[in-house]
Design a protein around this motif. Structure first.
Motif, PDB file in Angstrom:
ATOM      1  N   ASP A  56       9.425 -58.741  36.116  1.00 28.07           N
ATOM      2  CA  ASP A  56      10.177 -59.856  35.535  1.00 28.07           C
ATOM      3  C   ASP A  56      11.260 -59.321  34.594  1.00 28.07           C
ATOM      4  N   PRO A  57      12.543 -59.618  34.859  1.00 26.52           N
ATOM      5  CA  PRO A  57      13.614 -59.108  33.995  1.00 26.52           C
ATOM      6  C   PRO A  57      13.637 -59.746  32.594  1.00 26.52           C
ATOM      7  N   LEU A  58      12.847 -60.791  32.402  1.00 24.14           N
ATOM      8  CA  LEU A  58      12.784 -61.438  31.090  1.00 24.14           C
ATOM      9  C   LEU A  58      11.643 -60.895  30.229  1.00 24.14           C
ATOM     10  N   ILE A  59      10.905 -59.918  30.751  1.00 30.78           N
ATOM     11  CA  ILE A  59       9.759 -59.375  30.020  1.00 30.78           C
ATOM     12  C   ILE A  59       9.921 -57.868  29.830  1.00 30.78           C
ATOM     13  N   TYR A  60       9.723 -57.451  28.582  1.00 30.68           N
ATOM     14  CA  TYR A  60       9.758 -56.036  28.203  1.00 30.68           C
ATOM     15  C   TYR A  60       8.368 -55.697  27.672  1.00 30.68           C
ATOM     16  N   MET A  61       7.777 -54.637  28.210  1.00 27.56           N
ATOM     17  CA  MET A  61       6.448 -54.231  27.766  1.00 27.56           C
ATOM     18  C   MET A  61       6.484 -52.756  27.377  1.00 27.56           C
ATOM     19  N   TYR A  62       5.861 -52.477  26.238  1.00 28.43           N
ATOM     20  CA  TYR A  62       5.867 -51.118  25.702  1.00 28.43           C
ATOM     21  C   TYR A  62       4.456 -50.664  25.370  1.00 28.43           C
ATOM     22  N   LEU A  63       4.292 -49.365  25.436  1.00 27.59           N
ATOM     23  CA  LEU A  63       3.032 -48.744  25.075  1.00 27.59           C
ATOM     24  C   LEU A  63       3.309 -47.742  23.966  1.00 27.59           C
ATOM     25  N   GLY A  64       2.485 -47.766  22.939  1.00 31.53           N
ATOM     26  CA  GLY A  64       2.566 -46.765  21.889  1.00 31.53           C
ATOM     27  C   GLY A  64       1.540 -45.684  22.160  1.00 31.53           C
ATOM     28  N   TYR A  65       1.893 -44.446  21.852  1.00 32.84           N
ATOM     29  CA  TYR A  65       0.951 -43.349  22.060  1.00 32.84           C
ATOM     30  C   TYR A  65       1.221 -42.229  21.062  1.00 32.84           C
ATOM     31  N   ILE A  66       0.184 -41.479  20.798  1.00 36.73           N
ATOM     32  CA  ILE A  66       0.271 -40.268  19.981  1.00 36.73           C
ATOM     33  C   ILE A  66      -0.356 -39.156  20.813  1.00 36.73           C
ATOM     34  N   LYS A  67       0.471 -38.175  21.141  1.00 34.58           N
ATOM     35  CA  LYS A  67       0.071 -37.109  22.064  1.00 34.58           C
ATOM     36  C   LYS A  67      -0.387 -37.765  23.360  1.00 34.58           C
ATOM     37  N   ASN A  68      -1.625 -37.598  23.778  1.00 36.59           N
ATOM     38  CA  ASN A  68      -2.075 -38.230  25.022  1.00 36.59           C
ATOM     39  C   ASN A  68      -2.962 -39.450  24.772  1.00 36.59           C
ATOM     40  N   GLN A  69      -3.027 -39.927  23.532  1.00 40.80           N
ATOM     41  CA  GLN A  69      -3.886 -41.059  23.167  1.00 40.80           C
ATOM     42  C   GLN A  69      -3.053 -42.333  23.092  1.00 40.80           C
ATOM     43  N   LYS A  70      -3.398 -43.323  23.907  1.00 38.82           N
ATOM     44  CA  LYS A  70      -2.690 -44.602  23.904  1.00 38.82           C
ATOM     45  C   LYS A  70      -3.104 -45.413  22.677  1.00 38.82           C
ATOM     46  N   VAL A  71      -2.111 -45.912  21.951  1.00 35.68           N
ATOM     47  CA  VAL A  71      -2.344 -46.637  20.701  1.00 35.68           C
ATOM     48  C   VAL A  71      -2.415 -48.139  20.934  1.00 35.68           C
ATOM     49  N   GLY A  72      -1.487 -48.683  21.721  1.00 38.73           N
ATOM     50  CA  GLY A  72      -1.480 -50.121  21.913  1.00 38.73           C
ATOM     51  C   GLY A  72      -0.387 -50.576  22.853  1.00 38.73           C
ATOM     52  N   PHE A  73      -0.345 -51.887  23.037  1.00 35.12           N
ATOM     53  CA  PHE A  73       0.519 -52.559  23.998  1.00 35.12           C
ATOM     54  C   PHE A  73       1.308 -53.632  23.258  1.00 35.12           C
ATOM     55  N   CYS A  74       2.599 -53.705  23.522  1.00 37.68           N
ATOM     56  CA  CYS A  74       3.443 -54.729  22.898  1.00 37.68           C
ATOM     57  C   CYS A  74       4.313 -55.349  23.984  1.00 37.68           C
ATOM     58  N   ARG A  75       4.389 -56.668  23.982  1.00 32.68           N
ATOM     59  CA  ARG A  75       5.099 -57.415  25.027  1.00 32.68           C
ATOM     60  C   ARG A  75       6.117 -58.353  24.391  1.00 32.68           C
ATOM     61  N   PHE A  76       7.308 -58.379  24.959  1.00 25.37           N
ATOM     62  CA  PHE A  76       8.385 -59.272  24.536  1.00 25.37           C
ATOM     63  C   PHE A  76       8.765 -60.137  25.728  1.00 25.37           C
TER      64      PHE A  76
END
Length: 157
Positions: A56-76
């Motif tokens: 969907d071009p109206l949705i942006y999704m990001y993942l935060g990470y430190i080294k190889n550890q995933k921190v979280g998910f953020c969606r716009f």
């Protein structure tokens, strides 16, 4: 990961390979308590939602990470009519209590704002003090409320 340094926090776009992690975090009992939709999500329903969001071009999704550890998910999710985006965040349950939420939210917003310079909105449960605190630190203000939720806004300008 005992020595977590939020200075090493990176943001990237969500990829297909993140599907299972995002579902696992979403179905976490504490996440569900703070979510608008509290039911457990099936893998089949999640796959449909995830793939639709990725394309969907109206949705942006990001993942935060430190080294190889995933921190979280953020969606716009863009609202072109209002020239704004609805933002939501979900932390990896293993990363809670490590003082990463604010840095992750701030950096995800900064990354998104490279592409879209618009107002942001969020809907947060009144009982979700941790999220209310980090959104406040990211300059969101309460614009409205009902029995269960605060409706927050962060103006671009």
């Amino acid at each position: 990961m005992d020595n977590i340094n939020k200075n090493y926090l990176k943001i990237r776009e969500v990829e297909k390979e993140d599907l299972e992690d995002v579902l696992k975090w979403r179905n976490d009992i504490n996440t569900r308590k703070m979510s608008i939709e509290q039911n457990i999500i099936s893998i089949d329903n999640h796959k449909i939602w995830f793939e639709n969001n990725l394309s969907d071009p109206l949705i942006y999704m990001y993942l935060g990470y430190i080294k190889n550890q995933k921190v979280g998910f953020c969606r716009f999710e863009l609202n072109t009519f209002e020239n704004s985006a609805e933002i939501s965040i979900n932390l990896n349950p293993k990363m809670r209590g490590k003082n990463l939420s604010y840095s992750f939210l701030k950096d995800a917003i900064k990354t998104f704002m490279v592409f879209k310079k618009i107002d942001l909105n969020a809907k947060i449960k009144k009982i979700n003090k941790a999220s209310l605190n980090i959104f406040d630190k990211c300059k969101f203000i309460v614009k409205d409320s009902d029995n269960d939720f605060f409706y927050l806004k962060r103006n671009y300008l």
